[in-house]
Design a protein around this motif. Structure first.
Motif, PDB file in Angstrom:
ATOM      1  N   THR A   1      -8.141  -2.729  -1.018  1.00 54.06           N
ATOM      2  CA  THR A   1      -6.940  -2.401  -1.257  1.00 54.06           C
ATOM      3  C   THR A   1      -6.313  -2.962  -2.481  1.00 54.06           C
ATOM      4  OG1 THR A   1      -6.639  -1.640   0.841  1.00 54.06           O
ATOM      5  CG2 THR A   1      -4.651  -1.537  -0.315  1.00 54.06           C
ATOM      6  N   LEU A   2      -6.005  -4.368  -2.492  1.00 50.66           N
ATOM      7  CA  LEU A   2      -5.460  -5.237  -3.507  1.00 50.66           C
ATOM      8  C   LEU A   2      -6.127  -5.127  -4.682  1.00 50.66           C
ATOM      9  CD1 LEU A   2      -4.371  -8.303  -1.202  1.00 50.66           C
ATOM     10  CD2 LEU A   2      -2.805  -6.416  -2.287  1.00 50.66           C
ATOM     11  N   SER A   3      -7.607  -5.073  -4.477  1.00 50.03           N
ATOM     12  CA  SER A   3      -8.483  -5.041  -5.777  1.00 50.03           C
ATOM     13  C   SER A   3      -8.076  -3.573  -6.503  1.00 50.03           C
ATOM     14  CB  SER A   3     -10.036  -5.090  -5.529  1.00 50.03           C
ATOM     15  OG  SER A   3     -10.202  -6.349  -4.870  1.00 50.03           O
ATOM     16  N   MET A   4      -8.053  -2.600  -5.525  1.00 44.24           N
ATOM     17  CA  MET A   4      -7.800  -1.125  -6.064  1.00 44.24           C
ATOM     18  C   MET A   4      -6.260  -1.255  -6.945  1.00 44.24           C
ATOM     19  SD  MET A   4      -9.202   1.054  -3.131  1.00 44.24           S
ATOM     20  CE  MET A   4      -9.292   2.793  -3.880  1.00 44.24           C
ATOM     21  N   ILE A   5      -5.351  -1.846  -6.402  1.00 45.65           N
ATOM     22  CA  ILE A   5      -3.937  -1.817  -6.764  1.00 45.65           C
ATOM     23  C   ILE A   5      -4.262  -2.626  -8.261  1.00 45.65           C
ATOM     24  CG2 ILE A   5      -1.672  -2.783  -6.955  1.00 45.65           C
ATOM     25  CD1 ILE A   5      -1.792  -2.385  -3.745  1.00 45.65           C
ATOM     26  N   CYS A   6      -4.767  -3.764  -8.345  1.00 47.17           N
ATOM     27  CA  CYS A   6      -5.257  -4.596  -9.595  1.00 47.17           C
ATOM     28  C   CYS A   6      -5.734  -3.727 -10.635  1.00 47.17           C
ATOM     29  CB  CYS A   6      -5.711  -5.716  -9.419  1.00 47.17           C
ATOM     30  SG  CYS A   6      -5.975  -6.858 -10.618  1.00 47.17           S
ATOM     31  N   ALA A   7      -6.904  -3.207 -10.324  1.00 42.86           N
ATOM     32  CA  ALA A   7      -7.440  -2.329 -11.137  1.00 42.86           C
ATOM     33  C   ALA A   7      -6.559  -1.111 -11.765  1.00 42.86           C
ATOM     34  CB  ALA A   7      -8.794  -1.419 -10.431  1.00 42.86           C
ATOM     35  N   GLU A   8      -5.842  -0.418 -10.872  1.00 41.32           N
ATOM     36  CA  GLU A   8      -5.188   0.461 -11.217  1.00 41.32           C
ATOM     37  C   GLU A   8      -4.186   0.236 -12.263  1.00 41.32           C
ATOM     38  OE1 GLU A   8      -5.581   3.987 -10.222  1.00 41.32           O
ATOM     39  OE2 GLU A   8      -4.395   4.301 -11.930  1.00 41.32           O
ATOM     40  N   GLU A   9      -3.480  -0.852 -11.965  1.00 45.81           N
ATOM     41  CA  GLU A   9      -2.341  -1.368 -12.694  1.00 45.81           C
ATOM     42  C   GLU A   9      -2.639  -1.964 -14.074  1.00 45.81           C
ATOM     43  OE1 GLU A   9       0.726  -1.143 -12.443  1.00 45.81           O
ATOM     44  OE2 GLU A   9       1.477  -2.132 -13.905  1.00 45.81           O
TER      45      GLU A   9
ATOM     46  N   SER B   1       1.952  -5.693   9.341  1.00 49.57           N
ATOM     47  CA  SER B   1       1.298  -4.869   8.521  1.00 49.57           C
ATOM     48  C   SER B   1       2.151  -4.799   6.932  1.00 49.57           C
ATOM     49  CB  SER B   1       1.777  -3.341   8.920  1.00 49.57           C
ATOM     50  OG  SER B   1       0.646  -2.389   8.527  1.00 49.57           O
ATOM     51  N   ARG B   2       1.996  -5.887   6.330  1.00 46.37           N
ATOM     52  CA  ARG B   2       2.547  -6.408   5.218  1.00 46.37           C
ATOM     53  C   ARG B   2       1.824  -6.529   3.828  1.00 46.37           C
ATOM     54  NH1 ARG B   2       1.857 -11.185   3.950  1.00 46.37           N
ATOM     55  NH2 ARG B   2       3.750 -11.379   2.518  1.00 46.37           N
ATOM     56  N   GLU B   3       0.559  -6.672   4.130  1.00 45.30           N
ATOM     57  CA  GLU B   3      -0.254  -6.847   2.866  1.00 45.30           C
ATOM     58  C   GLU B   3      -0.061  -5.836   1.849  1.00 45.30           C
ATOM     59  OE1 GLU B   3      -1.049  -9.624   2.491  1.00 45.30           O
ATOM     60  OE2 GLU B   3      -2.341 -10.724   3.960  1.00 45.30           O
ATOM     61  N   THR B   4      -0.491  -4.360   2.168  1.00 39.85           N
ATOM     62  CA  THR B   4      -0.447  -3.389   1.412  1.00 39.85           C
ATOM     63  C   THR B   4       0.967  -3.588   0.348  1.00 39.85           C
ATOM     64  OG1 THR B   4      -2.012  -2.231   2.339  1.00 39.85           O
ATOM     65  CG2 THR B   4      -0.500  -1.141   0.616  1.00 39.85           C
ATOM     66  N   LEU B   5       2.103  -3.661   1.170  1.00 44.62           N
ATOM     67  CA  LEU B   5       3.194  -3.490   0.238  1.00 44.62           C
ATOM     68  C   LEU B   5       3.489  -4.940  -0.329  1.00 44.62           C
ATOM     69  CD1 LEU B   5       6.349  -1.441   1.213  1.00 44.62           C
ATOM     70  CD2 LEU B   5       6.658  -3.849   0.723  1.00 44.62           C
ATOM     71  N   MET B   6       3.563  -5.837   0.410  1.00 45.57           N
ATOM     72  CA  MET B   6       4.102  -7.131  -0.187  1.00 45.57           C
ATOM     73  C   MET B   6       3.132  -7.808  -1.149  1.00 45.57           C
ATOM     74  SD  MET B   6       6.583  -9.086   2.616  1.00 45.57           S
ATOM     75  CE  MET B   6       7.472  -8.020   3.741  1.00 45.57           C
ATOM     76  N   ASN B   7       1.923  -7.880  -0.660  1.00 41.46           N
ATOM     77  CA  ASN B   7       0.866  -8.450  -1.527  1.00 41.46           C
ATOM     78  C   ASN B   7       0.756  -7.602  -2.794  1.00 41.46           C
ATOM     79  OD1 ASN B   7      -1.712 -10.026  -2.505  1.00 41.46           O
ATOM     80  ND2 ASN B   7      -0.722 -11.547  -1.347  1.00 41.46           N
ATOM     81  N   GLY B   8       0.651  -6.406  -2.295  1.00 42.42           N
ATOM     82  CA  GLY B   8       0.315  -5.303  -3.163  1.00 42.42           C
ATOM     83  C   GLY B   8       1.133  -5.319  -4.457  1.00 42.42           C
TER      84      GLY B   8
ATOM     85  N   VAL C   1      -1.716   6.961  -0.603  1.00 41.15           N
ATOM     86  CA  VAL C   1      -2.675   6.451  -0.111  1.00 41.15           C
ATOM     87  C   VAL C   1      -3.475   5.576  -0.866  1.00 41.15           C
ATOM     88  CG1 VAL C   1      -4.777   7.010   1.405  1.00 41.15           C
ATOM     89  CG2 VAL C   1      -2.715   8.102   1.769  1.00 41.15           C
ATOM     90  N   ILE C   2      -3.468   4.330  -0.848  1.00 33.69           N
ATOM     91  CA  ILE C   2      -4.417   3.581  -2.118  1.00 33.69           C
ATOM     92  C   ILE C   2      -5.920   3.517  -1.644  1.00 33.69           C
ATOM     93  CG2 ILE C   2      -4.617   1.262  -3.051  1.00 33.69           C
ATOM     94  CD1 ILE C   2      -1.735   1.847  -3.197  1.00 33.69           C
ATOM     95  N   ASN C   3      -6.192   3.559  -0.345  1.00 31.09           N
ATOM     96  CA  ASN C   3      -7.738   3.478   0.052  1.00 31.09           C
ATOM     97  C   ASN C   3      -8.001   4.500   1.220  1.00 31.09           C
ATOM     98  OD1 ASN C   3     -10.405   2.506   0.754  1.00 31.09           O
ATOM     99  ND2 ASN C   3      -9.552   0.168   1.172  1.00 31.09           N
ATOM    100  N   PRO C   4      -8.072   5.765   1.048  1.00 33.27           N
ATOM    101  CA  PRO C   4      -8.399   6.752   2.145  1.00 33.27           C
ATOM    102  C   PRO C   4      -9.369   6.323   3.073  1.00 33.27           C
ATOM    103  CG  PRO C   4      -8.641   7.502  -0.169  1.00 33.27           C
ATOM    104  CD  PRO C   4      -8.353   6.111  -0.454  1.00 33.27           C
ATOM    105  N   VAL C   5     -10.703   5.788   2.517  1.00 31.54           N
ATOM    106  CA  VAL C   5     -11.599   5.231   3.643  1.00 31.54           C
ATOM    107  C   VAL C   5     -10.926   4.422   4.444  1.00 31.54           C
ATOM    108  CG1 VAL C   5     -13.985   4.337   3.970  1.00 31.54           C
ATOM    109  CG2 VAL C   5     -13.607   5.982   1.993  1.00 31.54           C
ATOM    110  N   GLY C   6     -10.428   3.116   3.741  1.00 29.17           N
ATOM    111  CA  GLY C   6      -9.574   2.288   4.745  1.00 29.17           C
ATOM    112  C   GLY C   6      -8.617   2.642   5.749  1.00 29.17           C
ATOM    113  N   ILE C   7      -7.697   3.793   5.288  1.00 27.71           N
ATOM    114  CA  ILE C   7      -6.621   4.301   6.262  1.00 27.71           C
ATOM    115  C   ILE C   7      -7.231   4.925   7.311  1.00 27.71           C
ATOM    116  CG2 ILE C   7      -5.204   6.170   6.125  1.00 27.71           C
ATOM    117  CD1 ILE C   7      -3.401   5.040   4.200  1.00 27.71           C
ATOM    118  N   GLU C   8      -8.344   5.847   7.055  1.00 25.06           N
ATOM    119  CA  GLU C   8      -8.898   6.582   7.937  1.00 25.06           C
ATOM    120  C   GLU C   8      -9.471   5.608   9.125  1.00 25.06           C
ATOM    121  OE1 GLU C   8     -10.081   9.983   4.843  1.00 25.06           O
ATOM    122  OE2 GLU C   8     -11.657   8.828   5.863  1.00 25.06           O
TER     123      GLU C   8
END
Lengths: 290, 162, 758
Positions: free
Chosen positions: C483-491, C518-525, C640-647
């Motif tokens: 998820t964080l790699s995806m955020i980094c790549a997108e940005e 449940s903080r990583e996506t929002l805070m570290n993201g 939804v950043i990582n759909p496979v992950g969320i499912e």
């Protein structure tokens, strides 16, 4: 942790019996080890010598015996489950095996090992009792047989004497118009039985008349047991709903279950009350088709 | 007191000298050095240690190593052929059929063994095939979808694992 | 067409190939040269004084290198609520007293595990057993044994939340309900047990490999306990086989391994057995819940009062947070004009209760959603309608507590209503029950007392255009690396495969509070996004100069293409710009920094996710057994950043949350957990898992990176409540204490029959 032991891997029954005779109660027998290794890892069992009979291939077989079955003690659960011989009257054995633990356990664990472990919640014993099976035991002194229902004496205790090995399970051909069914109650599908019920019913002449019946319960007493009083209610009579209910109630009082973390004694009796009539009905339906 | 153990692991023969009490999982992890196979319990219940022994799935924590003498064992490290992942491994990747990954080797071995025995299992049979393996992360359904897609032929015609 | 290139796409987890090939290395797999194996001796008594420990025989066993007891430590106490020293009450290696069965008293390091285990049997401990207390309702009495000196009535901590005037409001209600519930404990059952490899060098510095949700917390807590500088300790999170709340506090494996290694200057590895995992690590907080709910006859909820007594176990741990959050989430997800909560955490001589996925909210959701259905029946209002009438909406303020920005609760209710309608007429003894929830995206209250930003990240672009992302965030299987790699790549405007992530290593990654709440996506993201934006800005400076574009145009990067946003065909390759930028910076790689700490967001959390779950059960009325047929969830978690992950997170949550309602339990006798094995602790397996369906609702959370907010933990809240409501719908009985076992259902059915006869 497992304590050190000396390991012997006999190739024949004779070799195995010789070792058992030599080491008496300093040794333990291992086949698949699916129950024994748990006890050894937890330090509850620590033999000096381990007689490993997994490689005694002469004890692994499923044979037809004039319509009956002879199963070697080191036959795996999976082999029984998958055997084409488990049809008609013996289909119940395959059905029982399908719900026993997991495929991995069934691939390596043996029916003999299961019976010798004598866990009262084991699945094979009630089914074999319902099928009127006998067990053959051998030692250097000779052979003997006994009905499955007499084999287990108490929790995890069998009638095997020192130097004796369980060698064979003998299941007689089912009489005509006989049906056998097994179910176990649990919350998780592949779990041990909270209560297990096996019923074999032979129809007589007339509509729904029970000529003979065998009702076996698992996890309802220190050993797998026959509910003989419940059987007596049905023998020779026409099966009605009222009789089914009565059989269930009597079986429930005949049982001697414990309260543990899985269920209370009271609940186990309730389950027997409900499941015995259900299995009689199922066995009856199978008997009609047979 | 030690005894000789000769077995093949992922096609490679090994000639070992071990204490009889050694479990197959200990041979694989500690002696052969393949740490893909995991251990998660002491009651033979979790399935994390599942490997294939002579084509059958077994819990390697519940097999005395000496009983694997002359046997062929396949672990998760033996599923890929060089740099080519097996169909099941590819399907697991596509479906995210793992999260923490600790149960994954066991799940792959159970699934591989299932398909080796029965290349066209029903959904119920697939569920049964992995019922001996506990997963605390995925809720199993993604694993079932991954296996189902392999069965459907989405990763090529399924060939038996050697 | 999605406006995002990476976010929202279905990708392989970045750690995927390692995990499916068995090459992922967990702490469980770490083997170092000269490494020793450790084992821990634990108290067999729930409450006792330690009179004497004789380790001489153990020390003499061949292969044993060291035996330590509390006397070999600095005698400090630690706790994760560092801001409140009185709540730092756990020595880990006990010196004078043990307070639960499993409390450590000694540890051994030996050449192999068997020798270490043998040595434990040779340690002679003389105890003076003390009277013990196990139930919080007993422990809170005047004459109860004192678990900790000077703590009156064993009340470890109490919490109070209030707004409006409940007493006045109850007077105005048309209907009031009072109900009592008992919520059980639950074990995390991570597939990888707690483990650590501690390696002290002769230079006095410590390196530790451990299975953890927060390498930063472990680093800081070890520093406190060992009187070391934090930065002389390096904690590395390997691949971690699950956490679920059990692995962000300093545990016995970590601490004992450190003490032993410190003595020997050799690596020491301690892996807890599954039995230790069940008995001597922390678990979900059992709670006695008393709820009073008042409404008008049209279904408007006017007032709610919750009183909770929790079983704290022997130490504080994260129990204070669970106590607070259960009270806070008892007000979720509805708009109560008047609310009051009083919670008491009571010490008992049992295994410590602390954080487990949901953090007090599975309990509050079970009790609250059960009572709400009961209220709906009393008022003759449809349960969905009642929830709709009172449900939270976007931009709602929980008076004085929290500000909800995005909220898709109503859309979720609509979707579930639709789903139930489509299901149509159910077979006999089937029932569908629903439960709604709301949950936080990380916490705001700095109980850990960190001086650092709650999350930080560093992004480095190398000459080949590949990007290194350094973050303290810990991937415990929830997929934060991806998820964080995806955020980094997108940005940054590159592809996911261009990112290489280094996470959870305090030696090279900037601090992050870890994977909990449940903080990583929002805070570290947010931190990652900021760091990536920093790098992008630097690149675009060079691009702007190179391309000489008119001032009216903006530049952006998408899919490795640096271009004018208005004229995307005009651009240059990202790779070229990188080379030029590095040259322009005297040969230094491009570095960007980012951090995030929630400010001015209330007292609880910067954002909340919501959902509604419908569970269908089929009940066998003769035995009480029921099958989980289907669990359908409508939920929203922002973008939804990582759909496979969320499912995956959702389905996994159902297994855990369903287990909480259905089969998981830790029965105790005099403080002894009776089922400390996976054979006896019942878990949902593949044959027991219901069909699952996910209905995703689109929302956007302004506070989150690209609009994202939490997803992994909130989903553990509703299932027990949905199951309870489903059973009531199916067969008309309600079970108010967890887990809902067939035995309880049958008993209730029989009682119902008896009452009907009268």
């Amino acid at each position: 942790m497992i304590k050190d032991f000396e390991h012997f891997a006999p190739k024949t029954l004779k070799e195995a019996l010789t070792l058992l005779d030599k080491y008496q109660d300093d040794c333990k027998v291992i086949a698949g080890g699916q129950s024994l290794l748990i006890l050894m890892r937890q330090g509850l069992v620590a033999p000096k010598y381990l007689i490993d009979i997994k490689g005694v291939s002469e004890l692994s077989y499923i044979k037809d015996d004039k319509g009956g079955l002879k199963i070697g003690a080191t036959t795996t659960h999976r082999a029984i489950e998958k055997s084409p011989m488990m049809r008609d009257g013996f289909a119940v054995l395959a059905e029982m095996e399908t719900r026993l633990a997991s495929i991995q356990t069934r691939n390596w664990g043996t029916i003999g090992g299961n019976l010798c472990h004598a866990d009262p919640s084991g699945d094979p014993a009630p089914v074999l009792i319902a099928l009127n099976a006998t067990l053959k035991m051998a030692s250097l002194k000779g052979e003997r047989s006994m009905p499955v229902e007499d084999f287990s004496l108490d929790y995890f205790e069998t009638a095997l004497e020192l130097g004796e090995l369980l060698t064979e399970i003998v299941i007689p051909p089912p009489p005509p118009h006989t049906g056998t069914a097994y179910t176990k109650f649990n919350i998780i599908e592949s779990d041990l039985a909270t209560v297990g019920v096996a019923v074999s019913i032979t129809l007589g002449t007339g509509d729904n008349v029970c000529q003979d019946v065998r009702i076996a319960l698992g996890a309802a007493a220190p050993t797998a047991m026959r509910a003989k009083k419940a059987e007596a209610v049905l023998k020779g009579k026409k099966i009605t709903d009222a009789l089914l209910k009565q059989a269930g109630e009597i079986a429930s009082t005949e049982a001697d279950p414990i309260s543990d973390i899985a269920a209370s004694e009271e609940y186990r009796r309730e389950l027997a009350k409900v499941l015995v009539p259900r299995m009689i009905k199922e066995a009856l339906a199978r008997a009609k088709k047979a | 007191m030690k005894k000789e153990l000769k077995l093949k692991v992922n096609g490679q023969p090994y000639d070992l000298y071990i204490k009889p009490k050694t479990l197959l999982v200990e041979v694989l992890r500690d002696i052969v050095g393949l740490t893909g196979t995991k251990r998660g319990c002491n009651s033979s219940s979790c399935g994390a240690c599942t490997v294939m022994l002579n084509g059958m799935s077994v819990k390697s924590c519940s097999v005395l190593a000496l009983q694997a003498n002359a046997a062929e064992v396949v672990t998760v490290e033996g599923l890929a052929k060089g740099n080519e992942l097996s169909p099941l491994q590819k399907a697991f990747l596509d479906h995210g059929a793992y999260q923490c990954g600790f149960c994954t080797p066991g799940m792959l071995m159970s699934s591989t063994a299932l398909l080796a025995e029965n290349p066209k299992p029903t959904k119920e049979q697939i569920k049964e095939g992995i019922d001996g393996n506990i997963c605390r992360c995925t809720g199993y359904n993604s694993i079932i979808r991954a296996v189902t897609d392999v069965v459907k032929g989405e990763y090529g015609e399924y060939k038996e694992a050697k | 067409m999605s406006k995002y290139s990476v976010i929202g796409t279905r990708v392989h987890n970045v750690d995927g190939t390692e995990k499916v090939t068995g090459s992922a290395r967990y702490t469980f797999d770490v083997v170092l040269p000269n490494m020793l194996y450790g084992k821990i001796l634990r108290s067999p008594h729930p409450h006792a004084k330690i009179l004497k420990i004789d380790t001489r025989q153990a020390k003499r066993l061949i292969g044993v290198k060291a035996v330590v007891t509390g006397k070999d430590t600095l005698g400090r106490k630690q706790g994760i609520w560092r801001r409140f020293p009185e709540l730092c009450d756990e020595e880990i290696l006990c010196r004078k007293k043990v307070r639960y069965i499993g409390d450590p008293v000694a540890a051994v390091a030996a050449i192999d595990e068997d020798t270490a285990e043998e040595a434990l049997d040779l340690i002679d401990v003389e105890y003076e057993p003390l009277p013990a207390v196990f139930d919080p309702l007993e422990a809170i009495k005047e004459d109860a044994p004192q678990v900790h000196d000077g703590v009156e009535l064993n009340i470890n901590i109490n919490r109070h939340i209030e707004w409006g005037d409940v007493d006045e409001a109850f007077e105005k209600c048309d209907h009031i309900r009072e109900d009592q519930f008992k919520c059980s404990s639950q074990a995390h059952v991570c597939m990888e047990t707690h483990d650590a490899v501690a390696s002290f060098g002769h230079n006095g510095k410590l390196t530790m490999w451990t299975s953890t949700q927060s390498s930063y917390y472990i680093q800081r807590l070890l520093a406190d306990m060992l009187d070391m500088k934090e930065s002389d300790i390096r904690v590395m999170n390997r691949h971690t086989g699950g956490g679920f709340g059990s692995k962000f506090e300093l545990d016995s494996a970590q601490f004992c391994a450190a003490i032993l290694s410190q003595k020997l200057c050799q690596p020491v590895k301690i892996v807890l057995s599954r039995e230790e995992e069940f008995t001597a690590t922390k678990r979900r907080t059992p709670m006695y819940y008393f709820l009073k709910l008042g409404a008008k006859k049209d279904g408007t909820l006017l007032a709610k009062e919750a009183r909770v007594i929790t079983e704290g176990g022997a130490y504080t741990a994260m129990g204070a947070t669970a106590l607070y959050l259960t009270g806070f989430f008892s007000s979720f997800p509805y708009k109560y004009p008047n609310y009051r909560y009083d919670g008491y955490r009571v010490y008992t001589n049992t295994a410590v209760t602390s954080a487990m996925r949901g953090f007090g909210a599975p309990q509050s959701t079970f009790v609250g959603e059960s009572q709400l259905d009961m209220m709906a029946e009393d008022l003759g209002i449809d349960p969905i309608e009642l929830r709709r009438k009172n449900g939270m909406t976007p931009n709602y303020e929980v008076p004085g507590q929290a500000f909800i920005q995005s909220c898709g609760l109503h859309q979720c209710l609509d979707k579930i209503e639709q789903h139930i309608k489509e299901r149509g007429k159910l077979p006999p003894n089937h029932g569908i029950g629903i439960a709604s929830y709301g949950f936080m995206s990380g916490g705001i209250f700095n109980w850990f007392n960190t001086p650092y930003a709650f999350s930080s990240a560093i992004v480095r672009i190398n000459i080949d255009g590949k990007v290194d992302l350094f973050t303290g965030a810990c991937d415990i299987g929830q997929g934060s690396n991806t998820t964080l790699s995806m955020i980094c790549a997108e940005e940054l405007g590159v592809r996911l495969e261009d990112i290489r992530i280094f996470s959870g290593d305090t030696g090279i990654c900037p601090p992050d509070l870890g994977a909990w709440g449940s903080r990583e996506t929002l805070m570290n993201g947010n931190a990652v996004k900021m760091a990536a934006a920093d790098c992008k800005r630097q690149l675009l400076e060079f691009a702007g100069a190179k391309m000489g574009v008119n001032i009216v145009y903006d530049l952006d990067i998408k899919d490795r293409w640096v271009h004018l946003t208005d004229r995307p065909e005009r651009g240059v390759s990202y790779f070229d710009i990188v080379k030029e930028a590095i040259r322009g910076k005297d040969g230094e790689a491009i570095m960007g920094r980012g951090h995030y700490t929630p400010h001015r967001k209330g007292m609880i959390s910067p954002a909340y996710s919501f959902g509604v779950q419908a569970a269908e059960v089929a009940v066998d009325t003769e035995t009480g057994r029921y099958k989980l047929v289907d669990v359908t969830t409508a939920h929203e978690s922002g973008t939804v950043i990582n759909p496979v992950g969320i499912e995956g997170q959702l389905e996994g949550a159902i297994m855990m949350a369903g287990g909480y309602g259905f089969c998981e339990d830790q029965p105790m006798d005099e403080g002894k957990i009776l089922n400390p094995s996976i054979a006896d602790y019942k878990l949902i397996r593949s044959l027991d898992m219901p069909e699952t369906k996910i209905l995703e609702i689109d929302t956007y959370e302004p506070e989150g990176p690209f609009g994202a907010k939490e997803a992994g933990e909130g989903l553990t809240n509703p299932t027990a409540g949905a199951i309870g409501n489903a059973i009531y719908k199916a067969v008309g009985v309600r079970i108010n204490d967890l887990p809902i076992t067939p035995e309880k259902v049958l008993k209730a059915l029989k009682e119902k029959k008896k009452k009907a006869k009268k």
